[in-house]
Design a protein around this motif. Structure first.
Motif, PDB file in Angstrom:
ATOM      1  N   ALA A 160       0.717  -1.071  -0.103  1.00 30.63           N
ATOM      2  CA  ALA A 160       0.186  -0.268   0.418  1.00 30.63           C
ATOM      3  C   ALA A 160       0.999   1.308   0.079  1.00 30.63           C
ATOM      4  O   ALA A 160       0.634   2.081   1.042  1.00 30.63           O
ATOM      5  N   ARG A 161       1.921   1.814  -1.401  1.00 32.53           N
ATOM      6  CA  ARG A 161       3.063   2.762  -1.019  1.00 32.53           C
ATOM      7  C   ARG A 161       2.595   3.341  -2.047  1.00 32.53           C
ATOM      8  O   ARG A 161       1.445   3.592  -2.978  1.00 32.53           O
ATOM      9  N   ALA A 162       2.509   4.717  -2.078  1.00 37.05           N
ATOM     10  CA  ALA A 162       2.498   5.839  -2.906  1.00 37.05           C
ATOM     11  C   ALA A 162       4.174   5.834  -3.900  1.00 37.05           C
ATOM     12  O   ALA A 162       5.028   5.759  -3.174  1.00 37.05           O
ATOM     13  N   GLY A 163       4.196   5.439  -5.165  1.00 36.52           N
ATOM     14  CA  GLY A 163       5.077   5.775  -5.732  1.00 36.52           C
ATOM     15  C   GLY A 163       5.194   6.968  -6.776  1.00 36.52           C
ATOM     16  O   GLY A 163       4.410   7.365  -6.960  1.00 36.52           O
ATOM     17  N   PHE A 187      12.091   6.718 -11.784  1.00 41.08           N
ATOM     18  CA  PHE A 187      11.163   6.247 -10.648  1.00 41.08           C
ATOM     19  C   PHE A 187      12.104   6.806  -9.428  1.00 41.08           C
ATOM     20  O   PHE A 187      13.515   6.600  -9.226  1.00 41.08           O
ATOM     21  N   ILE A 188      11.512   7.549  -8.218  1.00 34.52           N
ATOM     22  CA  ILE A 188      12.294   8.420  -6.898  1.00 34.52           C
ATOM     23  C   ILE A 188      12.307   7.107  -5.946  1.00 34.52           C
ATOM     24  O   ILE A 188      13.276   6.811  -5.209  1.00 34.52           O
ATOM     25  N   LYS A 189      11.499   6.573  -5.571  1.00 33.89           N
ATOM     26  CA  LYS A 189      11.110   6.319  -4.608  1.00 33.89           C
ATOM     27  C   LYS A 189       9.614   5.465  -4.046  1.00 33.89           C
ATOM     28  O   LYS A 189       8.978   6.260  -5.096  1.00 33.89           O
ATOM     29  N   SER A 190       9.480   4.937  -2.749  1.00 32.08           N
ATOM     30  CA  SER A 190       8.022   4.629  -3.010  1.00 32.08           C
ATOM     31  C   SER A 190       7.625   4.727  -1.375  1.00 32.08           C
ATOM     32  O   SER A 190       9.053   3.893  -0.758  1.00 32.08           O
ATOM     33  N   TYR A 191       6.494   5.000  -1.020  1.00 26.51           N
ATOM     34  CA  TYR A 191       6.342   4.599   0.536  1.00 26.51           C
ATOM     35  C   TYR A 191       5.321   5.761   0.582  1.00 26.51           C
ATOM     36  O   TYR A 191       4.672   5.168   0.416  1.00 26.51           O
ATOM     37  N   CYS A 229      -3.929   4.353  13.647  1.00 21.61           N
ATOM     38  CA  CYS A 229      -3.094   4.858  15.022  1.00 21.61           C
ATOM     39  C   CYS A 229      -2.598   3.493  14.827  1.00 21.61           C
ATOM     40  O   CYS A 229      -1.084   3.945  15.163  1.00 21.61           O
ATOM     41  N   ARG A 230      -2.607   2.394  14.615  1.00 22.88           N
ATOM     42  CA  ARG A 230      -1.663   1.325  13.895  1.00 22.88           C
ATOM     43  C   ARG A 230      -0.597   1.602  12.994  1.00 22.88           C
ATOM     44  O   ARG A 230       0.816   1.297  12.976  1.00 22.88           O
ATOM     45  N   ASP A 231      -0.945   2.471  12.018  1.00 22.05           N
ATOM     46  CA  ASP A 231      -0.213   2.436  10.676  1.00 22.05           C
ATOM     47  C   ASP A 231       1.011   3.681  10.807  1.00 22.05           C
ATOM     48  O   ASP A 231       1.670   4.742  10.450  1.00 22.05           O
ATOM     49  N   LEU A 232       0.388   4.953  12.143  1.00 23.21           N
ATOM     50  CA  LEU A 232       1.073   6.011  12.514  1.00 23.21           C
ATOM     51  C   LEU A 232       2.047   5.595  12.424  1.00 23.21           C
ATOM     52  O   LEU A 232       3.209   6.560  11.789  1.00 23.21           O
ATOM     53  N   PRO A 233       3.363   4.885  13.524  1.00 27.29           N
ATOM     54  CA  PRO A 233       4.709   5.262  12.853  1.00 27.29           C
ATOM     55  C   PRO A 233       5.803   4.748  11.974  1.00 27.29           C
ATOM     56  O   PRO A 233       6.133   5.865  10.852  1.00 27.29           O
ATOM     57  N   GLY A 234       4.876   3.961  11.052  1.00 26.61           N
ATOM     58  CA  GLY A 234       5.549   4.140   9.542  1.00 26.61           C
ATOM     59  C   GLY A 234       5.261   4.801   8.201  1.00 26.61           C
ATOM     60  O   GLY A 234       5.223   4.640   7.184  1.00 26.61           O
TER      61      GLY A 234
END
Length: 368
Positions: free
Chosen positions: A139-142, A155-159, A193-198
């Motif tokens: 479930a990333r944005a590239g 391509f630069i990155k995905s996160y 809340c689960r995904d907040l850190p990453g």
């Protein structure tokens, strides 16, 4: 030689033989749409950039069969001056043969959108990315960039966007309306809340550039239960950390954002896999909300399934007042390359919008 042209099924080729040189003068939603070489346009889940008098259509390049639901080639680009007739500009972003690369061949790369940054003079492409062999768990944005509109894009990155950041709230927002990870108000707040850190999940998406040059990334998040609208950095290649959550707790996909008379509009869909469902629309007087849900904009027969399609983009027609085209995909998951395109005019009733089916139409409809 572009090897991927020979992946088109014979029945599609036969259906458009003799039409390659026929100049189109209208839209036929759901029909085979041949490019300048007579091949059905291959730009699914895409968006359109208007640049220096030319429209550029970027979309997912599909191949035949179920494998076409994965990125085996990359992002395809076409150009047009009239919106009816499209020239094949080739692959603007290619997937990588390196299986360790984020955009490795066979990954899932969906809904590419390209915007132009006037300050950096770069073309910036964003897309939803799922890593090779990981299903839909990444479930990333590239993001990728190019000096030339047709590419090639690098391509630069995905996160995952906005790690560690809490949503933005307008002044006077009641405390009870703000997310609380100690005592979540909604069951789906637990995903945030689960995904907040990453960083937050980023799936179906679009990019919108406002009149002031600021750009925003809108994406399905929190297991698709909430839409995030996030501000991009001045160079459009990252996130500032400022974002809001829209229609919390309701599964919304396929966002398409546009602006008219100072009002922001967004069309999306529910989440029913490849099966079509009723579209939904929202509006706001500020990009930061509040966003109001208005129900289904589609009218008439098959309106409850968006005429068999799903939103991907809303295109403002250059030089025409109140001329906006609703663009949707009619997916064919068992034979992805046979996906069709539904282009329909949007009509306005005051500040409300309506979409109706039209078998065949042209841009003169906006003169009425």
């Amino acid at each position: 030689m572009k090897y991927y042209r020979f992946l088109l099924p014979a029945f599609l080729l036969l259906s458009i033989i003799g039409r390659a040189q026929t100049k189109l003068t209208s839209f036929s939603p759901g029909a085979i749409w041949p490019d300048d070489k007579g091949v059905h346009i291959n730009a699914h889940g895409g968006g359109i950039l208007y640049n220096n008098g030319v429209y550029y259509w970027f979309g997912e390049h599909k191949i035949a069969g179920d494998a076409g639901n994965r990125a085996m080639v990359g992002v395809h680009c076409y150009s047009s001056k009239d919106l009816y007739n499209w020239k094949d500009e080739g692959i603007s972003l290619s997937v990588s043969p390196d299986t360790t690369n984020d955009i490795a061949k066979g990954c899932i790369l969906e809904r590419p959108k390209v915007v132009y940054n006037k300050k950096t003079k770069k073309y910036v492409m964003w897309f939803h990315l799922e890593l090779l062999g990981k299903g839909y768990s990444a479930a990333r944005a590239g993001v990728a960039v190019s000096d030339k509109v047709t590419g090639p894009y690098k391509f630069i990155k995905s996160y995952r966007p906005n790690p560690g950041q809490m949503p933005f709230y307008p002044a006077l927002t009641p405390e009870g309306d703000k997310i609380n990870c100690v005592n979540p108000a909604h069951e789906t707040d637990k995903f945030f809340c689960r995904d907040l850190p990453g960083g937050q999940m980023a799936r179906d998406m679009t990019v919108f550039v406002d009149d002031d040059g600021k750009a925003y990334h809108v994406f399905s998040s929190e297991e698709n239960y909430t839409l995030d609208l996030a501000e991009l950095t001045p160079d459009y290649t990252g996130h500032t950390g400022k974002f809001i959550r829209i229609y919390i707790g309701h599964q919304t996909e396929a966002p398409a954002l546009f602006k008219r008379n100072g009002i922001y509009y967004m069309i999306g869909s529910g989440c029913t896999g490849w099966a079509p469902n009723a579209a939904r629309w929202f509006s706001a007087k500020s990009i930061w909300g509040p966003w109001t849900y208005h129900g289904n904009p589609c009218q008439g027969q098959d309106s409850k399934i968006t005429y068999g399609g799903q939103s991907t983009h809303v295109l403002p027609v250059a030089g025409k007042k109140d001329a906006f085209i609703f663009i949707a995909d009619k997916w064919a998951p068992k034979d992805a390359i046979d996906g069709r395109y539904l282009w329909l005019p949007i009509s306005f009733k005051g500040d409300d919008i309506e979409i109706s089916w039209v078998d065949n139409w042209n841009l003169d409809i906006f003169k009425k």
